[in-house]
Design a protein around this motif. Structure first.
Motif, PDB file in Angstrom:
ATOM      1  N   ALA A 177      24.484  29.586  30.135  1.00  0.00           N
ATOM      2  CA  ALA A 177      23.879  28.376  29.269  1.00  0.00           C
ATOM      3  C   ALA A 177      23.225  28.309  28.267  1.00  0.00           C
ATOM      4  CB  ALA A 177      22.294  28.564  30.308  1.00  0.00           C
ATOM      5  N   GLY A 178      23.269  29.696  27.125  1.00  0.00           N
ATOM      6  CA  GLY A 178      23.230  30.473  26.139  1.00  0.00           C
ATOM      7  C   GLY A 178      24.066  30.322  25.386  1.00  0.00           C
ATOM      8  N   ASP A 179      23.906  30.989  23.937  1.00  0.00           N
ATOM      9  CA  ASP A 179      25.271  31.311  23.247  1.00  0.00           C
ATOM     10  C   ASP A 179      25.724  33.047  23.504  1.00  0.00           C
ATOM     11  OD1 ASP A 179      23.554  31.964  21.388  1.00  0.00           O
ATOM     12  OD2 ASP A 179      24.094  31.020  20.059  1.00  0.00           O
ATOM     13  N   GLY A 180      24.903  33.684  24.221  1.00  0.00           N
ATOM     14  CA  GLY A 180      25.245  34.929  24.008  1.00  0.00           C
ATOM     15  C   GLY A 180      25.951  35.271  24.945  1.00  0.00           C
ATOM     16  N   PRO A 181      27.027  36.789  24.561  1.00  0.00           N
ATOM     17  CA  PRO A 181      28.289  37.680  25.555  1.00  0.00           C
ATOM     18  C   PRO A 181      27.859  37.569  27.290  1.00  0.00           C
ATOM     19  CG  PRO A 181      26.381  39.359  24.327  1.00  0.00           C
ATOM     20  CD  PRO A 181      25.870  37.864  23.807  1.00  0.00           C
ATOM     21  N   VAL A 182      28.272  37.568  27.549  1.00  0.00           N
ATOM     22  CA  VAL A 182      28.213  37.534  29.638  1.00  0.00           C
ATOM     23  C   VAL A 182      28.644  38.962  29.667  1.00  0.00           C
ATOM     24  CG1 VAL A 182      29.262  37.555  31.786  1.00  0.00           C
ATOM     25  CG2 VAL A 182      29.037  35.571  29.966  1.00  0.00           C
ATOM     26  N   LEU A 183      27.414  40.175  29.812  1.00  0.00           N
ATOM     27  CA  LEU A 183      28.124  41.230  30.591  1.00  0.00           C
ATOM     28  C   LEU A 183      28.046  42.372  31.315  1.00  0.00           C
ATOM     29  CD1 LEU A 183      24.156  42.335  29.091  1.00  0.00           C
ATOM     30  CD2 LEU A 183      26.363  42.575  27.823  1.00  0.00           C
ATOM     31  N   PHE A 184      29.370  42.834  31.252  1.00  0.00           N
ATOM     32  CA  PHE A 184      29.723  42.958  32.493  1.00  0.00           C
ATOM     33  C   PHE A 184      28.355  44.306  33.658  1.00  0.00           C
ATOM     34  CE2 PHE A 184      32.945  42.192  30.653  1.00  0.00           C
ATOM     35  CZ  PHE A 184      34.545  41.647  31.397  1.00  0.00           C
ATOM     36  N   THR A 185      28.616  44.118  34.495  1.00  0.00           N
ATOM     37  CA  THR A 185      28.058  45.630  35.190  1.00  0.00           C
ATOM     38  C   THR A 185      28.706  46.348  35.527  1.00  0.00           C
ATOM     39  OG1 THR A 185      28.670  44.068  37.180  1.00  0.00           O
ATOM     40  CG2 THR A 185      26.389  43.931  36.381  1.00  0.00           C
ATOM     41  N   GLY A 186      27.573  47.594  36.012  1.00  0.00           N
ATOM     42  CA  GLY A 186      28.810  48.728  36.501  1.00  0.00           C
ATOM     43  C   GLY A 186      28.621  49.573  37.938  1.00  0.00           C
ATOM     44  N   GLU A 187      28.628  50.411  38.094  1.00  0.00           N
ATOM     45  CA  GLU A 187      28.480  51.209  39.411  1.00  0.00           C
ATOM     46  C   GLU A 187      27.086  50.974  40.084  1.00  0.00           C
ATOM     47  OE1 GLU A 187      29.632  55.687  41.305  1.00  0.00           O
ATOM     48  OE2 GLU A 187      28.022  55.725  39.679  1.00  0.00           O
TER      49      GLU A 187
END
Length: 432
Positions: free
Chosen positions: A319-329
């Motif tokens: 919805a914004g212009d920031g990066p989509v962060l991956f998640t981890g374990e």
């Protein structure tokens, strides 16, 4: 027993029968498999044993070809047992197919409560007495295998000649909520480092996540690829080559079909291979339970704590212009909705998350009086195991020697060839 050869080594398949519940030795029995490995030139020698406990939970021991990675160093001094911990690999399997025969969700959850580190260590002791004639052996524990090795020091130190831990010193008393509160910021650092290395991936990841938000995507076999499931590909960023692997997976995401773009078949197959729990369902079922102690439930900790870190919300990022962060374990309730190999086990997973009668794994007093030589490599800013928690535990185990390094990531014992194991052996042997 069946023996066979690979370059430089002789391998023997070994099968052991152990009680499902060690408090009821005459009750139901299960099988645990181990692959013995010895250097070809030492096949008839009287060597001390080293048992390898793989990371996880839920993974069988790594399958090596010859003297790969650390194994070449190990067989210089040891007869090695690559143990498929109960429920994994060639040991009596635990999955949606076998658990269906256990009855309802409660019966399944009660059954799976026997597949944590405490019973893995009891299995090891049963097997050790058969293999060594009662002599103590050396344990090499990677990641979750290090959690098991730490419990071993608490529960049966008399069975141990030495303990080597690689990226697997657990907190002795932290609740799983504390573990995830420490984990999410580390994961964010790994993702930001990936985007700094491959800035073109920022836009591509947003594009893929946006496509998944707008189009219901079902992978071959029935896996539903949601934006959240796509984010969980970030689990690879904790390995030394994980960032590169992720980048190359992403670069072939789209294929042009006429005037539109679709997710390519190659991308979908690669994603499925990275996300499916078909080969290791115990990882999803017991991931939080493997850290549970006492009466406080895990209660889907990773899902609850994620809400404290809104930067991981894919919808908000899009919805914004920031990066989509991956998640981890992390394991979430939705894993049991999107993955067809987990769907039948959702109620069982809920019951495990609500369980309030977990045994305590670690005995601080016994660890403080430890006499077993122990060495541990702690990977600085390890994405999977908190460095602070690991060092607190290192200080709590009498005589433990640490090697703290940022030269390797969580998979350093494999990626370094013989180097990590060689140094740990030197530490426990007093050579450095």
């Amino acid at each position: 027993m069946t023996s066979y050869r690979q370059p430089g080594v002789v391998l023997t398949d070994r099968h052991f029968t152990v009680p499902l519940d060690h408090s009821d030795p005459g009750g139901e029995q299960i099988e645990v498999y181990g692959r013995e490995v010895v250097a070809a030139g030492h096949a008839g020698a009287d060597l001390p044993w080293l048992v390898y406990l793989e990371g996880g939970p839920g993974f069988g021991a790594r399958r090596f070809n010859g003297k790969q990675a650390w194994l070449g160093r190990a067989v210089q001094d040891f007869r090695v047992l690559l143990l498929d911990q109960r429920g994994t690999g060639r040991s009596t399997p635990q999955n949606r197919q076998t658990l269906a025969g256990r009855g309802g969700p409660q019966a399944q959850a009660d059954h799976l409560a026997h597949f944590r580190a405490d019973n893995i260590v009891r299995d090891c002791e049963t097997i050790r007495r058969q293999l060594t004639g009662g002599a103590p052996w050396t344990v090499l524990g990677q990641s979750f295998g290090g959690f098991c090795a730490t419990h071993y020091l608490s529960a049966a130190p008399e069975g141990l000649r030495a303990v080597l831990i690689t990226g697997g010193l657990p907190s002795l008393d932290a609740h799983v909520d504390d573990i995830y509160r420490a984990s999410y910021p580390r994961v964010q650092r790994k993702v930001e480092a990936h985007y700094a290395r491959y800035p073109q991936d920022v836009r591509l990841v947003r594009r893929i996540a946006g496509h998944l938000a707008e189009h219901r995507t079902v992978l071959p076999g029935g896996y539903i690829l949601t934006p959240e499931a796509f984010q969980s590909l970030g689990i690879v960023l904790g390995g030394g080559e994980g960032s590169h692997h992720l980048h190359y997976l992403l670069e072939n995401a789209f294929v042009r079909v006429g005037e539109r773009y679709e997710l390519s078949d190659a991308f979908q197959e690669s994603v499925l291979a990275g996300l499916s729990f078909a080969g290791h369902p115990l990882y999803a079922l017991l991931h939080e339970a493997c850290c549970a102690q006492g009466k406080r439930p895990t209660d889907w900790s990773a899902e609850r704590i994620r809400a404290e870190f809104p930067q991981f919300d894919a919808a908000a990022a899009l919805a914004g212009d920031g990066p989509v962060l991956f998640t981890g374990e992390t394991i979430h309730p939705w894993h049991f909705e999107v993955d067809p190999t987990l769907r039948p086990l959702r109620e069982c997973a809920d019951l495990l998350a609500a369980r309030t009668d977990w045994p305590v794994f670690y005995d601080p007093a016994r660890l403080a009086a430890n006499e077993v030589p122990v060495a541990a490599v702690v990977y600085h800013d390890d994405m999977y195991v908190d460095t602070g928690h690991a060092l607190d535990t290192a200080r709590a185990i009498r005589g433990l020697r640490t090697w703290v390094t940022d030269e390797y990531e969580h998979d350093g014992v494999r990626a370094s060839g013989p180097r990590v194991l060689d140094r740990l052996l030197a530490l426990v042997n007093g050579e450095i």
